[in-house]
Scaffold this motif. Structure first.
Motif, PDB file in Angstrom:
ATOM      1  N   ALA A  33       0.849  -1.186   0.000  1.00 44.98           N
ATOM      2  CA  ALA A  33       0.000   0.000   0.000  1.00 44.98           C
ATOM      3  C   ALA A  33       0.886   1.238   0.000  1.00 44.98           C
ATOM      4  O   ALA A  33       1.898   1.302   0.709  1.00 44.98           O
ATOM      5  CB  ALA A  33      -0.901  -0.010   1.234  1.00 44.98           C
ATOM      6  N   ASP A  34       0.507   2.229  -0.828  1.00 52.64           N
ATOM      7  CA  ASP A  34       1.278   3.466  -0.990  1.00 52.64           C
ATOM      8  C   ASP A  34       2.706   3.208  -1.487  1.00 52.64           C
ATOM      9  O   ASP A  34       3.556   4.099  -1.437  1.00 52.64           O
ATOM     10  CB  ASP A  34       1.333   4.257   0.328  1.00 52.64           C
ATOM     11  CG  ASP A  34      -0.048   4.651   0.821  1.00 52.64           C
ATOM     12  OD1 ASP A  34      -0.888   4.992  -0.033  1.00 52.64           O
ATOM     13  OD2 ASP A  34      -0.287   4.603   2.041  1.00 52.64           O
TER      14      ASP A  34
ATOM     15  N   SER B 149       4.340   0.439   2.269  1.00 59.09           N
ATOM     16  CA  SER B 149       3.829  -0.128   3.515  1.00 59.09           C
ATOM     17  C   SER B 149       4.511  -1.447   3.830  1.00 59.09           C
ATOM     18  O   SER B 149       4.732  -2.277   2.943  1.00 59.09           O
ATOM     19  CB  SER B 149       2.318  -0.352   3.423  1.00 59.09           C
ATOM     20  OG  SER B 149       1.849  -1.044   4.574  1.00 59.09           O
TER      21      SER B 149
ATOM     22  N   GLY C  19      -1.083  -4.573   1.692  1.00 62.47           N
ATOM     23  CA  GLY C  19      -1.073  -4.219   0.284  1.00 62.47           C
ATOM     24  C   GLY C  19      -1.869  -5.209  -0.539  1.00 62.47           C
ATOM     25  O   GLY C  19      -2.648  -6.011  -0.006  1.00 62.47           O
ATOM     26  N   ASN C  20      -1.657  -5.168  -1.835  1.00 57.87           N
ATOM     27  CA  ASN C  20      -2.321  -6.087  -2.765  1.00 57.87           C
ATOM     28  C   ASN C  20      -1.362  -7.196  -3.182  1.00 57.87           C
ATOM     29  O   ASN C  20      -0.138  -7.038  -3.119  1.00 57.87           O
ATOM     30  CB  ASN C  20      -2.817  -5.334  -3.993  1.00 57.87           C
ATOM     31  CG  ASN C  20      -3.871  -4.309  -3.649  1.00 57.87           C
ATOM     32  OD1 ASN C  20      -4.760  -4.571  -2.830  1.00 57.87           O
ATOM     33  ND2 ASN C  20      -3.792  -3.135  -4.262  1.00 57.87           N
TER      34      ASN C  20
ATOM     35  N   THR D 208      -5.357  -9.559  -1.421  1.00 58.30           N
ATOM     36  CA  THR D 208      -4.701  -8.619  -0.519  1.00 58.30           C
ATOM     37  C   THR D 208      -3.853  -9.377   0.494  1.00 58.30           C
ATOM     38  O   THR D 208      -3.998 -10.595   0.656  1.00 58.30           O
ATOM     39  CB  THR D 208      -5.734  -7.768   0.242  1.00 58.30           C
ATOM     40  OG1 THR D 208      -6.572  -8.638   1.027  1.00 58.30           O
ATOM     41  CG2 THR D 208      -6.591  -6.961  -0.717  1.00 58.30           C
TER      42      THR D 208
ATOM     43  N   LYS E 137      -2.023  -8.707   4.658  1.00 62.81           N
ATOM     44  CA  LYS E 137      -2.042  -7.812   5.807  1.00 62.81           C
ATOM     45  C   LYS E 137      -1.422  -8.506   7.010  1.00 62.81           C
ATOM     46  O   LYS E 137      -1.574  -9.720   7.192  1.00 62.81           O
ATOM     47  CB  LYS E 137      -3.483  -7.407   6.137  1.00 62.81           C
ATOM     48  CG  LYS E 137      -3.606  -6.367   7.242  1.00 62.81           C
ATOM     49  CD  LYS E 137      -5.062  -5.942   7.423  1.00 62.81           C
ATOM     50  CE  LYS E 137      -5.173  -4.853   8.487  1.00 62.81           C
ATOM     51  NZ  LYS E 137      -6.587  -4.390   8.649  1.00 62.81           N
TER      52      LYS E 137
END
Length: 488
Positions: free
Chosen positions: A397-398, A401, A405-406, A433, A435
């Protein structure tokens, strides 16, 4: 049992054992002798000198179905030699066909000093005739004190017969996908492996590929030389394909051609993926491998049919990083091996992981695929698709991260074969995703799609959860359909 009979059996066993051991394990208490020392493993694969097994008795006949050079060792049983010893041998074809094979050396073997084994190399130059054989025989030796053949009259090993069996010639891709930067002039080297060898005259002008091209390139290959195990090809991009927002792909498919059959991995993808901005220091891939633990696994759950009911089914797989070169845009230094020399540095792709076995011919259970099928062959030669060496790609993510994310199932073709030899090329893809759900525990949640018209009537898919630790919360049941096992 009669004591005399027991003694005779033991004496024979000792004599056989002594005759099967190699030169350096024997002393001068045995009269020197010269014999063929051709040994095979339990799977009937020849042992090539200096590999020997003192517990094996040399064989006198071998059925050969490979086009690769056959190496036939001849051993002299004695201590180190003070002067050189030569021996002559003959090679005769059962059909008087001397053009289909070459023997090197022509007829003389040399033993000197501590070199007590010499090798006869039998090379095959063209397809042999049915039921042909080649007979090798030790004829003379320069030292009259050296006996030709072992001292065991039942197994003299002074002759060696090569029966030429049915030839099976096939080829396969050892690697199924390459990533390119997209620069004009960029070259990718790839191999086509020939497990049983090939004849250069047969493949020189053989069209073995079918092409599906998304960009322009040229294709050449190395000269064959003495190599009969593989052909190295060079694919060179002719144009720039560097639009970061466009996915480019060309594929080469091995086809049956002439007397050669495409097996195992038959599709090679050359890909220039869409470029995304990612910070390699996020390094999400590193959360899913541990090279210090040879038994490291990731653990997963597959939403799958279980006796007519959809349920989460557990599995695990050996998980590894994707090794890349220093100039790869996603390369992150894994180890400098404790040296100041950068040439031995090891780099991993910060965003990719794969599934494989450390060594051997078996397979791991990538994406729990072994549950998808019944009657499957699990050897890597038949079902290389169970080992997916570049399987998942992470997109933080961004772009930076370290916790979420993906994730993308890297689109590719895999090959799975049934024990009945029925082989299938299956396209896989998917996304989801990832996490960090608790300290150090990561969950990957994704959909996997499998496409093959014959097996599935098109595309089937299901849900997965994957974890980097064997202790994780059991996922909640889903209210969706699930696939059933398919018989190959």
């Amino acid at each position: 049992m009669n004591p005399i009979k027991i003694f005779r059996i033991l004496a024979l066993a000792l004599l056989l054992a002594s005759c099967s051991k190699d030169d350096y394990k024997l002393g001068s208490e045995i009269d020197p002798y010269l014999r063929f020392n051709f040994q095979v493993s339990s799977s009937n694969v020849p042992l090539e000198y200096p590999t020997v097994n003192g517990n094996l008795v040399p064989i006198s006949t071998y059925t050969n179905s490979s086009l690769k050079t056959l190496k036939v060792p001849v051993a002299l049983t004695t201590r180190s030699l003070k002067s050189a010893v030569t021996a002559n041998f003959s090679a005769v074809s059962s059909t008087d066909d001397s053009e289909s094979f070459t023997v090197n050396p022509i007829n003389e073997l040399v033993f000197q000093g501590s070199k007590l084994t010499d090798t006869i190399f039998v090379s095959f130059d063209k397809r042999w005739k049915e039921n042909q054989s080649i007979s090798l025989k030790l004829e003379t030796v320069s030292d009259p004190e050296i006996h030709i053949g072992s001292l065991n009259s039942e197994y003299p090993n002074d002759t060696f017969k090569i029966d030429l069996g049915a030839i099976t010639t096939n080829y396969t891709f050892p690697v199924t996908q390459y990533i390119v930067k997209g620069e004009a002039g960029e070259t990718i080297d790839f191999k086509v492996n020939f497990p049983n060898g090939f004849f250069p005259s047969e493949v020189e002008n053989l069209q073995i590929f079918k092409f599906l091209n998304g960009f322009s390139y040229s294709l050449t290959h190395d000269d064959f030389g003495d190599n009969r195990n593989s052909i190295t090809y060079h694919l060179t991009l002719l144009d720039d394909i560097q639009n970061d927002d466009v996915y480019y792909e060309s594929s080469l498919t091995l086809i049956n051609a002439g007397d050669y059959t495409a097996t195992g991995n038959t599709i090679l993808q050359i890909v220039k993926p869409i470029k995304s901005t990612r910070d390699i220091n996020a390094n999400p891939a590193s959360n899913f491998y541990d090279l210090s633990n040879q038994y490291y696994l990731t653990y997963g759950e597959t939403w799958f049919d279980k006796s007519g009911v959809c349920a989460w089914q557990t599995y695990n797989a050996f998980t590894y990083p994707v090794v890349v070169t220093k100039d790869n845009q996603n390369a992150i230094l894994y180890s400098d091996k404790g040296t100041a020399n950068p040439d031995d540095d090891v780099y991993h792709d910060a965003f990719k992981i794969g599934f494989n076995v450390a060594t051997g011919t078996n397979t791991t259970n990538s994406f729990n695929l072994k549950r998808w099928f019944s009657n499957e062959s699990t050897t890597a030669a038949n079902s290389p698709g169970f080992n997916i060496t570049s399987a998942l790609e992470f997109f933080p993510a961004d772009g930076n991260s370290k916790t979420e994310g993906n994730v993308l199932v890297i689109p590719q073709y895999i090959t799975i074969t049934g024990s009945n030899k029925n082989s299938y090329s299956i396209a896989i893809s998917g996304e989801g995703t990832y996490k960090e759900i608790s300290t150090g525990l990561f969950e990957i949640s994704f959909e996997l799609k499998l496409t093959n018209d014959e097996l599935f009537g098109g595309t089937v898919s299901t849900q997965y959860r994957m974890y980097n630790n064997k202790t994780y919360p059991k996922p909640a049941a889903l209210s969706i359909d699930c696939p059933k096992e398919v018989t190959l």
